[in-house]
Design a protein around this motif. Structure first.
Motif, PDB file in Angstrom:
ATOM      1  N   ALA A   1      19.852  62.506 -47.265  1.00 23.46           N
ATOM      2  CA  ALA A   1      20.898  61.769 -48.539  1.00 23.46           C
ATOM      3  C   ALA A   1      21.172  60.924 -48.009  1.00 23.46           C
ATOM      4  CB  ALA A   1      21.428  63.425 -47.966  1.00 23.46           C
ATOM      5  N   GLU A   2      21.823  60.471 -49.105  1.00 23.93           N
ATOM      6  CA  GLU A   2      22.825  59.353 -48.402  1.00 23.93           C
ATOM      7  C   GLU A   2      23.673  58.878 -46.509  1.00 23.93           C
ATOM      8  OE1 GLU A   2      25.661  55.185 -50.774  1.00 23.93           O
ATOM      9  OE2 GLU A   2      25.246  57.696 -51.238  1.00 23.93           O
ATOM     10  N   HIS A   3      22.995  58.028 -45.845  1.00 22.61           N
ATOM     11  CA  HIS A   3      24.123  58.126 -45.319  1.00 22.61           C
ATOM     12  C   HIS A   3      24.080  59.642 -44.052  1.00 22.61           C
ATOM     13  CE1 HIS A   3      26.535  54.292 -46.694  1.00 22.61           C
ATOM     14  NE2 HIS A   3      27.019  55.459 -47.194  1.00 22.61           N
ATOM     15  N   ARG A   4      23.051  60.030 -44.312  1.00 23.95           N
ATOM     16  CA  ARG A   4      22.427  61.461 -43.621  1.00 23.95           C
ATOM     17  C   ARG A   4      21.249  61.469 -43.142  1.00 23.95           C
ATOM     18  NH1 ARG A   4      27.109  61.557 -45.101  1.00 23.95           N
ATOM     19  NH2 ARG A   4      28.360  63.053 -45.720  1.00 23.95           N
ATOM     20  N   ALA A   5      20.936  61.737 -41.617  1.00 17.52           N
ATOM     21  CA  ALA A   5      19.153  60.956 -41.243  1.00 17.52           C
ATOM     22  C   ALA A   5      19.389  62.240 -40.681  1.00 17.52           C
ATOM     23  CB  ALA A   5      19.351  59.838 -40.384  1.00 17.52           C
ATOM     24  N   VAL A   6      18.009  62.867 -40.291  1.00 19.18           N
ATOM     25  CA  VAL A   6      17.372  63.379 -39.153  1.00 19.18           C
ATOM     26  C   VAL A   6      16.596  62.262 -38.282  1.00 19.18           C
ATOM     27  CG1 VAL A   6      15.769  65.162 -38.332  1.00 19.18           C
ATOM     28  CG2 VAL A   6      17.602  65.646 -40.058  1.00 19.18           C
ATOM     29  N   PHE A   7      16.474  62.078 -37.197  1.00 22.37           N
ATOM     30  CA  PHE A   7      15.163  61.401 -36.581  1.00 22.37           C
ATOM     31  C   PHE A   7      14.715  61.906 -35.304  1.00 22.37           C
ATOM     32  CE2 PHE A   7      19.362  59.867 -34.158  1.00 22.37           C
ATOM     33  CZ  PHE A   7      18.362  59.298 -32.816  1.00 22.37           C
ATOM     34  N   VAL A   8      13.080  61.851 -34.674  1.00 19.96           N
ATOM     35  CA  VAL A   8      12.544  62.034 -33.872  1.00 19.96           C
ATOM     36  C   VAL A   8      12.329  61.016 -32.589  1.00 19.96           C
ATOM     37  CG1 VAL A   8      11.821  64.261 -34.957  1.00 19.96           C
ATOM     38  CG2 VAL A   8       9.954  61.954 -34.815  1.00 19.96           C
ATOM     39  N   GLU A   9      12.556  61.156 -31.856  1.00 20.99           N
ATOM     40  CA  GLU A   9      12.456  60.658 -30.908  1.00 20.99           C
ATOM     41  C   GLU A   9      11.663  60.650 -29.419  1.00 20.99           C
ATOM     42  OE1 GLU A   9      15.073  57.422 -27.723  1.00 20.99           O
ATOM     43  OE2 GLU A   9      15.799  59.091 -29.248  1.00 20.99           O
ATOM     44  N   GLN A  10      11.071  59.876 -28.962  1.00 22.95           N
ATOM     45  CA  GLN A  10       9.835  60.577 -27.716  1.00 22.95           C
ATOM     46  C   GLN A  10      11.270  60.337 -26.597  1.00 22.95           C
ATOM     47  OE1 GLN A  10       6.810  58.424 -26.656  1.00 22.95           O
ATOM     48  NE2 GLN A  10       6.163  59.974 -25.478  1.00 22.95           N
ATOM     49  N   ARG A  11      11.541  61.635 -26.085  1.00 21.85           N
ATOM     50  CA  ARG A  11      11.942  61.963 -24.838  1.00 21.85           C
ATOM     51  C   ARG A  11      11.403  63.330 -24.056  1.00 21.85           C
ATOM     52  NH1 ARG A  11      18.656  60.548 -25.390  1.00 21.85           N
ATOM     53  NH2 ARG A  11      18.246  58.156 -25.136  1.00 21.85           N
ATOM     54  N   PRO A  12      10.501  63.758 -23.317  1.00 26.83           N
ATOM     55  CA  PRO A  12       9.996  64.745 -22.917  1.00 26.83           C
ATOM     56  C   PRO A  12      11.098  65.181 -22.482  1.00 26.83           C
ATOM     57  CG  PRO A  12       8.423  63.170 -22.434  1.00 26.83           C
ATOM     58  CD  PRO A  12       9.692  62.241 -22.979  1.00 26.83           C
ATOM     59  N   GLU A  13      12.081  64.316 -21.614  1.00 23.84           N
ATOM     60  CA  GLU A  13      12.726  65.366 -20.256  1.00 23.84           C
ATOM     61  C   GLU A  13      13.498  66.701 -21.650  1.00 23.84           C
ATOM     62  OE1 GLU A  13      14.069  61.074 -21.686  1.00 23.84           O
ATOM     63  OE2 GLU A  13      12.474  62.464 -21.040  1.00 23.84           O
ATOM     64  N   HIS A  14      13.480  66.244 -23.032  1.00 26.96           N
ATOM     65  CA  HIS A  14      15.000  66.353 -23.602  1.00 26.96           C
ATOM     66  C   HIS A  14      14.670  67.733 -24.404  1.00 26.96           C
ATOM     67  CE1 HIS A  14      18.357  64.877 -21.408  1.00 26.96           C
ATOM     68  NE2 HIS A  14      17.087  63.862 -21.152  1.00 26.96           N
ATOM     69  N   ALA A  15      12.904  67.314 -24.704  1.00 29.30           N
ATOM     70  CA  ALA A  15      12.216  67.809 -25.890  1.00 29.30           C
ATOM     71  C   ALA A  15      12.401  69.959 -26.233  1.00 29.30           C
ATOM     72  CB  ALA A  15      10.688  67.843 -25.826  1.00 29.30           C
ATOM     73  N   GLY A  16      12.725  69.379 -27.326  1.00 30.32           N
ATOM     74  CA  GLY A  16      12.945  71.008 -27.431  1.00 30.32           C
ATOM     75  C   GLY A  16      14.227  72.559 -27.719  1.00 30.32           C
ATOM     76  N   HIS A  17      15.261  71.469 -27.014  1.00 28.03           N
ATOM     77  CA  HIS A  17      15.621  71.359 -27.217  1.00 28.03           C
ATOM     78  C   HIS A  17      17.697  71.120 -28.160  1.00 28.03           C
ATOM     79  CE1 HIS A  17      15.625  72.895 -23.017  1.00 28.03           C
ATOM     80  NE2 HIS A  17      15.261  71.330 -22.845  1.00 28.03           N
ATOM     81  N   ALA A  18      16.783  70.857 -29.452  1.00 25.77           N
ATOM     82  CA  ALA A  18      17.817  70.651 -30.690  1.00 25.77           C
ATOM     83  C   ALA A  18      17.781  72.142 -31.333  1.00 25.77           C
ATOM     84  CB  ALA A  18      17.947  69.430 -31.155  1.00 25.77           C
ATOM     85  N   ARG A  19      19.134  71.909 -32.486  1.00 29.63           N
ATOM     86  CA  ARG A  19      18.780  73.014 -32.968  1.00 29.63           C
ATOM     87  C   ARG A  19      19.658  72.493 -34.197  1.00 29.63           C
ATOM     88  NH1 ARG A  19      22.615  78.384 -33.746  1.00 29.63           N
ATOM     89  NH2 ARG A  19      21.323  79.363 -35.937  1.00 29.63           N
ATOM     90  N   HIS A  20      19.116  72.577 -35.961  1.00 33.60           N
ATOM     91  CA  HIS A  20      20.295  72.089 -36.977  1.00 33.60           C
ATOM     92  C   HIS A  20      19.732  72.736 -38.050  1.00 33.60           C
ATOM     93  CE1 HIS A  20      19.300  68.453 -34.315  1.00 33.60           C
ATOM     94  NE2 HIS A  20      18.794  68.278 -34.696  1.00 33.60           N
ATOM     95  N   THR A  21      21.339  72.800 -38.974  1.00 34.86           N
ATOM     96  CA  THR A  21      20.896  74.027 -39.880  1.00 34.86           C
ATOM     97  C   THR A  21      21.359  73.021 -41.392  1.00 34.86           C
ATOM     98  OG1 THR A  21      21.622  75.420 -39.009  1.00 34.86           O
ATOM     99  CG2 THR A  21      21.835  75.728 -41.767  1.00 34.86           C
ATOM    100  N   LEU A  22      20.264  72.409 -41.751  1.00 39.73           N
ATOM    101  CA  LEU A  22      20.600  71.887 -42.693  1.00 39.73           C
ATOM    102  C   LEU A  22      20.332  72.788 -44.387  1.00 39.73           C
ATOM    103  CD1 LEU A  22      17.765  69.899 -42.957  1.00 39.73           C
ATOM    104  CD2 LEU A  22      20.027  69.191 -42.724  1.00 39.73           C
ATOM    105  N   PHE A  23      21.722  72.453 -45.191  1.00 43.56           N
ATOM    106  CA  PHE A  23      22.482  73.851 -46.672  1.00 43.56           C
ATOM    107  C   PHE A  23      21.627  73.442 -47.846  1.00 43.56           C
ATOM    108  CE2 PHE A  23      24.988  76.392 -48.760  1.00 43.56           C
ATOM    109  CZ  PHE A  23      24.911  77.490 -48.065  1.00 43.56           C
ATOM    110  N   VAL A  24      21.168  73.918 -48.508  1.00 45.83           N
ATOM    111  CA  VAL A  24      20.528  73.231 -49.315  1.00 45.83           C
ATOM    112  C   VAL A  24      20.515  74.193 -50.431  1.00 45.83           C
ATOM    113  CG1 VAL A  24      18.205  72.638 -47.815  1.00 45.83           C
ATOM    114  CG2 VAL A  24      18.260  74.423 -49.323  1.00 45.83           C
ATOM    115  N   ASP A  25      20.532  73.766 -51.398  1.00 47.56           N
ATOM    116  CA  ASP A  25      20.845  74.783 -53.115  1.00 47.56           C
ATOM    117  C   ASP A  25      20.223  75.545 -53.605  1.00 47.56           C
ATOM    118  OD1 ASP A  25      23.364  72.603 -53.192  1.00 47.56           O
ATOM    119  OD2 ASP A  25      22.159  71.287 -54.022  1.00 47.56           O
TER     120      ASP A  25
END
Length: 124
Positions: free
Chosen positions: A54-78
């Motif tokens: 969305a405008e001014h809203r982004a999701v990015f992936v970055e290679q950082r194996p030592e931190h992989a798998g620890h994220a949690r995000h919720t995107l509320f949709v219509d």
């Protein structure tokens, strides 16, 4: 932070970016393309991919194996049901679905590293 630095920050256009750290950017990019239904908006370098959701809203992936798998995000949709159906057409199913006591619903997806991306929707 000193006041000069704070005054230089552009606060009238807030930007929200969330990062999912991954072990393999190629595998992650393919998975997120299925999730979002589009290739990345841009590739800043060989280890990152960015989707502007969305405008001014982004999701990015970055290679950082030592931190992989620890994220949690919720995107509320219509329309949660329509969103889940479109994602299913691209070959991904939620790992779980949940309805809270107040009727708010969510569908939980996990990327190949285990990062959790939830889509939430209003009560029916």
């Amino acid at each position: 932070m000193d006041q000069d630095v704070l005054s230089a920050i552009e606060i009238d256009r807030p930007r929200s970016e969330v990062a999912d750290y991954v072990s393999n950017p190629e595998n992650a990019t393919a998975w997120y393309e299925k999730l979002f239904g589009t290739p990345p908006s841009f590739l800043p370098n060989d280890t990152e991919a960015v989707w502007e959701i969305a405008e001014h809203r982004a999701v990015f992936v970055e290679q950082r194996p030592e931190h992989a798998g620890h994220a949690r995000h919720t995107l509320f949709v219509d329309d949660l049901d329509a969103t889940v159906a479109r994602i299913a057409e691209r070959g991904l199913e939620p790992g779980s679905r949940e309805t809270y006591g107040n009727g708010v619903r969510r569908a939980v997806y996990r990327d190949p590293d285990g990062n959790e991306i939830d889509f939430g929707g209003a009560p029916l």
